[in-house]
Design a protein around this motif. Structure first.
Motif, PDB file in Angstrom:
ATOM      1  N   GLN A  31     -22.293  13.388 -26.499  1.00 33.24           N
ATOM      2  CA  GLN A  31     -23.022  12.474 -25.836  1.00 33.24           C
ATOM      3  C   GLN A  31     -22.760  12.375 -24.301  1.00 33.24           C
ATOM      4  OE1 GLN A  31     -22.345   8.763 -27.999  1.00 33.24           O
ATOM      5  NE2 GLN A  31     -23.703   7.613 -26.351  1.00 33.24           N
ATOM      6  N   GLU A  32     -21.668  12.745 -23.980  1.00 30.37           N
ATOM      7  CA  GLU A  32     -20.934  12.382 -22.720  1.00 30.37           C
ATOM      8  C   GLU A  32     -20.585  13.833 -21.747  1.00 30.37           C
ATOM      9  OE1 GLU A  32     -18.386   9.401 -22.540  1.00 30.37           O
ATOM     10  OE2 GLU A  32     -19.398   8.282 -23.974  1.00 30.37           O
ATOM     11  N   GLY A  33     -20.515  14.839 -22.614  1.00 28.35           N
ATOM     12  CA  GLY A  33     -20.172  16.188 -21.884  1.00 28.35           C
ATOM     13  C   GLY A  33     -18.815  16.235 -21.400  1.00 28.35           C
ATOM     14  N   VAL A  34     -17.874  15.291 -21.986  1.00 23.52           N
ATOM     15  CA  VAL A  34     -16.369  15.446 -21.692  1.00 23.52           C
ATOM     16  C   VAL A  34     -15.651  15.689 -22.961  1.00 23.52           C
ATOM     17  CG1 VAL A  34     -16.704  13.779 -19.659  1.00 23.52           C
ATOM     18  CG2 VAL A  34     -16.491  12.961 -21.952  1.00 23.52           C
ATOM     19  N   LEU A  35     -14.570  15.790 -22.942  1.00 17.01           N
ATOM     20  CA  LEU A  35     -13.362  16.151 -23.840  1.00 17.01           C
ATOM     21  C   LEU A  35     -13.887  17.316 -24.429  1.00 17.01           C
ATOM     22  CD1 LEU A  35     -13.127  12.399 -25.556  1.00 17.01           C
ATOM     23  CD2 LEU A  35     -11.666  13.574 -24.058  1.00 17.01           C
ATOM     24  N   ILE A  72      -0.789  11.105 -21.394  1.00 16.52           N
ATOM     25  CA  ILE A  72      -1.799  10.827 -22.381  1.00 16.52           C
ATOM     26  C   ILE A  72      -2.606  12.144 -22.238  1.00 16.52           C
ATOM     27  CG2 ILE A  72      -3.850   9.617 -22.905  1.00 16.52           C
ATOM     28  CD1 ILE A  72      -2.711   7.007 -21.471  1.00 16.52           C
ATOM     29  N   LEU A  73      -2.480  12.920 -23.516  1.00 16.64           N
ATOM     30  CA  LEU A  73      -3.169  14.107 -23.717  1.00 16.64           C
ATOM     31  C   LEU A  73      -4.578  13.855 -24.090  1.00 16.64           C
ATOM     32  CD1 LEU A  73      -0.662  15.682 -25.797  1.00 16.64           C
ATOM     33  CD2 LEU A  73      -1.491  16.712 -23.786  1.00 16.64           C
ATOM     34  N   PHE A  74      -5.120  12.686 -24.558  1.00 14.14           N
ATOM     35  CA  PHE A  74      -6.536  12.465 -25.011  1.00 14.14           C
ATOM     36  C   PHE A  74      -6.218  11.145 -25.302  1.00 14.14           C
ATOM     37  CE2 PHE A  74      -5.248  16.342 -27.356  1.00 14.14           C
ATOM     38  CZ  PHE A  74      -5.912  17.297 -26.824  1.00 14.14           C
ATOM     39  N   LEU A  75      -7.386  10.376 -24.715  1.00 18.82           N
ATOM     40  CA  LEU A  75      -7.967   9.039 -25.234  1.00 18.82           C
ATOM     41  C   LEU A  75      -9.280   8.970 -25.169  1.00 18.82           C
ATOM     42  CD1 LEU A  75      -6.604   5.934 -24.682  1.00 18.82           C
ATOM     43  CD2 LEU A  75      -7.809   6.075 -22.512  1.00 18.82           C
ATOM     44  N   ALA A  76      -9.640   8.262 -26.381  1.00 19.49           N
ATOM     45  CA  ALA A  76     -10.931   8.137 -26.814  1.00 19.49           C
ATOM     46  C   ALA A  76     -11.366   7.044 -27.437  1.00 19.49           C
ATOM     47  CB  ALA A  76     -11.144   9.688 -27.693  1.00 19.49           C
ATOM     48  N   VAL A  77     -12.479   6.473 -27.238  1.00 19.78           N
ATOM     49  CA  VAL A  77     -13.031   5.120 -27.951  1.00 19.78           C
ATOM     50  C   VAL A  77     -14.406   5.426 -28.346  1.00 19.78           C
ATOM     51  CG1 VAL A  77     -13.386   2.684 -27.662  1.00 19.78           C
ATOM     52  CG2 VAL A  77     -11.215   3.729 -26.792  1.00 19.78           C
ATOM     53  N   SER A  78     -14.577   5.134 -29.476  1.00 16.10           N
ATOM     54  CA  SER A  78     -16.028   5.301 -30.129  1.00 16.10           C
ATOM     55  C   SER A  78     -16.956   4.632 -29.062  1.00 16.10           C
ATOM     56  CB  SER A  78     -16.094   4.984 -31.516  1.00 16.10           C
ATOM     57  OG  SER A  78     -17.614   4.690 -31.653  1.00 16.10           O
ATOM     58  N   PRO A  79     -18.082   4.980 -28.621  1.00 19.75           N
ATOM     59  CA  PRO A  79     -19.106   4.635 -27.639  1.00 19.75           C
ATOM     60  C   PRO A  79     -19.628   3.208 -28.398  1.00 19.75           C
ATOM     61  CG  PRO A  79     -19.512   6.709 -27.829  1.00 19.75           C
ATOM     62  CD  PRO A  79     -18.239   6.503 -28.726  1.00 19.75           C
ATOM     63  N   ASP A  80     -19.647   3.154 -29.565  1.00 19.70           N
ATOM     64  CA  ASP A  80     -20.025   1.716 -30.287  1.00 19.70           C
ATOM     65  C   ASP A  80     -18.844   0.440 -30.189  1.00 19.70           C
ATOM     66  OD1 ASP A  80     -22.318   3.250 -31.268  1.00 19.70           O
ATOM     67  OD2 ASP A  80     -21.579   3.454 -33.155  1.00 19.70           O
ATOM     68  N   SER A 108     -15.611  14.682 -12.456  1.00 21.43           N
ATOM     69  CA  SER A 108     -17.220  14.345 -12.775  1.00 21.43           C
ATOM     70  C   SER A 108     -17.032  13.147 -13.896  1.00 21.43           C
ATOM     71  CB  SER A 108     -17.824  15.269 -13.254  1.00 21.43           C
ATOM     72  OG  SER A 108     -17.310  15.924 -14.358  1.00 21.43           O
ATOM     73  N   ASN A 109     -16.101  12.842 -14.544  1.00 12.90           N
ATOM     74  CA  ASN A 109     -16.071  11.852 -15.590  1.00 12.90           C
ATOM     75  C   ASN A 109     -15.928  10.372 -14.859  1.00 12.90           C
ATOM     76  OD1 ASN A 109     -15.571  10.375 -17.923  1.00 12.90           O
ATOM     77  ND2 ASN A 109     -14.589  11.642 -18.915  1.00 12.90           N
ATOM     78  N   GLU A 110     -16.897   9.776 -14.589  1.00 13.88           N
ATOM     79  CA  GLU A 110     -17.122   8.512 -13.740  1.00 13.88           C
ATOM     80  C   GLU A 110     -16.474   7.270 -14.684  1.00 13.88           C
ATOM     81  OE1 GLU A 110     -17.424   7.527 -10.818  1.00 13.88           O
ATOM     82  OE2 GLU A 110     -17.436   9.856 -10.136  1.00 13.88           O
ATOM     83  N   ASN A 111     -17.217   7.406 -15.855  1.00 14.72           N
ATOM     84  CA  ASN A 111     -16.577   6.270 -17.059  1.00 14.72           C
ATOM     85  C   ASN A 111     -15.026   6.319 -17.207  1.00 14.72           C
ATOM     86  OD1 ASN A 111     -19.163   5.451 -17.507  1.00 14.72           O
ATOM     87  ND2 ASN A 111     -19.369   6.793 -19.375  1.00 14.72           N
ATOM     88  N   ALA A 112     -14.361   7.487 -17.139  1.00 10.43           N
ATOM     89  CA  ALA A 112     -12.778   7.499 -17.363  1.00 10.43           C
ATOM     90  C   ALA A 112     -12.503   7.217 -15.793  1.00 10.43           C
ATOM     91  CB  ALA A 112     -12.392   8.798 -17.570  1.00 10.43           C
ATOM     92  N   LEU A 113     -12.808   7.535 -14.725  1.00 13.55           N
ATOM     93  CA  LEU A 113     -12.075   7.136 -13.776  1.00 13.55           C
ATOM     94  C   LEU A 113     -12.254   5.828 -13.478  1.00 13.55           C
ATOM     95  CD1 LEU A 113     -13.516  10.357 -11.682  1.00 13.55           C
ATOM     96  CD2 LEU A 113     -10.932   9.861 -12.402  1.00 13.55           C
ATOM     97  N   GLN A 114     -13.594   5.171 -13.593  1.00 12.36           N
ATOM     98  CA  GLN A 114     -13.561   3.849 -13.381  1.00 12.36           C
ATOM     99  C   GLN A 114     -12.656   2.915 -14.264  1.00 12.36           C
ATOM    100  OE1 GLN A 114     -17.699   2.671 -13.882  1.00 12.36           O
ATOM    101  NE2 GLN A 114     -18.213   3.728 -11.853  1.00 12.36           N
ATOM    102  N   PHE A 115     -12.629   3.142 -15.519  1.00 12.12           N
ATOM    103  CA  PHE A 115     -11.614   2.842 -16.555  1.00 12.12           C
ATOM    104  C   PHE A 115      -9.916   2.827 -15.901  1.00 12.12           C
ATOM    105  CE2 PHE A 115      -8.603   3.667 -20.110  1.00 12.12           C
ATOM    106  CZ  PHE A 115      -8.661   2.360 -20.665  1.00 12.12           C
ATOM    107  N   TYR A 116      -9.714   3.928 -15.714  1.00 14.83           N
ATOM    108  CA  TYR A 116      -8.228   4.098 -15.201  1.00 14.83           C
ATOM    109  C   TYR A 116      -7.980   3.540 -13.898  1.00 14.83           C
ATOM    110  CZ  TYR A 116      -7.497   7.722 -18.859  1.00 14.83           C
ATOM    111  OH  TYR A 116      -7.513   8.266 -20.022  1.00 14.83           O
ATOM    112  N   GLU A 117      -8.942   3.475 -13.029  1.00 16.14           N
ATOM    113  CA  GLU A 117      -8.734   2.585 -11.745  1.00 16.14           C
ATOM    114  C   GLU A 117      -8.815   1.019 -12.003  1.00 16.14           C
ATOM    115  OE1 GLU A 117     -11.150   1.810  -7.614  1.00 16.14           O
ATOM    116  OE2 GLU A 117     -11.896   3.316  -8.942  1.00 16.14           O
TER     117      GLU A 117
END
Length: 158
Positions: A31-35, A72-80, A108-117
């Motif tokens: 869906q997002e082209g990441v991970l 943190i090696l992986f952090l994922a939350v279902s888009p739903d 390039s992962n704006e969602n993750a960067l905004q989340f972490y910021e």
């Protein structure tokens, strides 16, 4: 209507929920082209980590795989399930066990960067060609020798 979210901790050496975590990661990737990690790399790292899981009606909806040093090696939350604070709660669980939390995120992962910021992570450096596909990453850090637990407690009150 409120839906219950159950939490579980998978200890290193276990593969509990590894297949569900792989499927969630792959769905986000499509869906997002990441991970973009390969299966063997992902499953090996997962099995060596402590994994904090959130399940909704026995379906994995979020997880954080963490090394002993708080990376943190992986952090994922279902888009739903996004927007309900699950990612923040996963980071808070990690903060309960570590003075410092670190991770990498694609530049390039704006969602993750905004989340972490939003959580207070700071970009410490950029690493060119960090990922296997040549993608660049930021190395991020939250906390120092003191104060991380207070910062997370404050964040959870918001």
């Amino acid at each position: 209507m409120s839906v219950n979210i159950d939490s579980r901790v998978v200890t290193p050496g276990s593969d509990d929920h590894v297949d569900e975590a792989w499927q969630l990661k792959e769905a986000i990737n499509r869906q997002e082209g990441v991970l973009k990690q390969r299966y063997d790399f992902f499953t090996s790292a997962y099995r060596r980590s402590t994994v904090y899981c959130y399940l909704q009606e026995d379906e994995l909806v979020g997880f954080a795989a963490v090394r002993r040093d708080g990376y943190i090696l992986f952090l994922a939350v279902s888009p739903d399930c996004r927007g309900r604070g699950l990612g923040k709660r996963l980071v808070a669980r990690v903060a309960d066990e570590h003075d410092t939390i670190t991770c990498h995120a694609r530049t390039s992962n704006e969602n993750a960067l905004q989340f972490y910021e939003h959580l207070g992570f700071e970009i410490k450096r950029r690493i060119d060609n960090y990922y296997e596909d040549g993608g660049d990453a930021y190395y991020l850090k939250l906390g120092s020798d003191a104060g991380l637990a207070d910062r997370i407690s404050e964040l959870m009150r918001r």
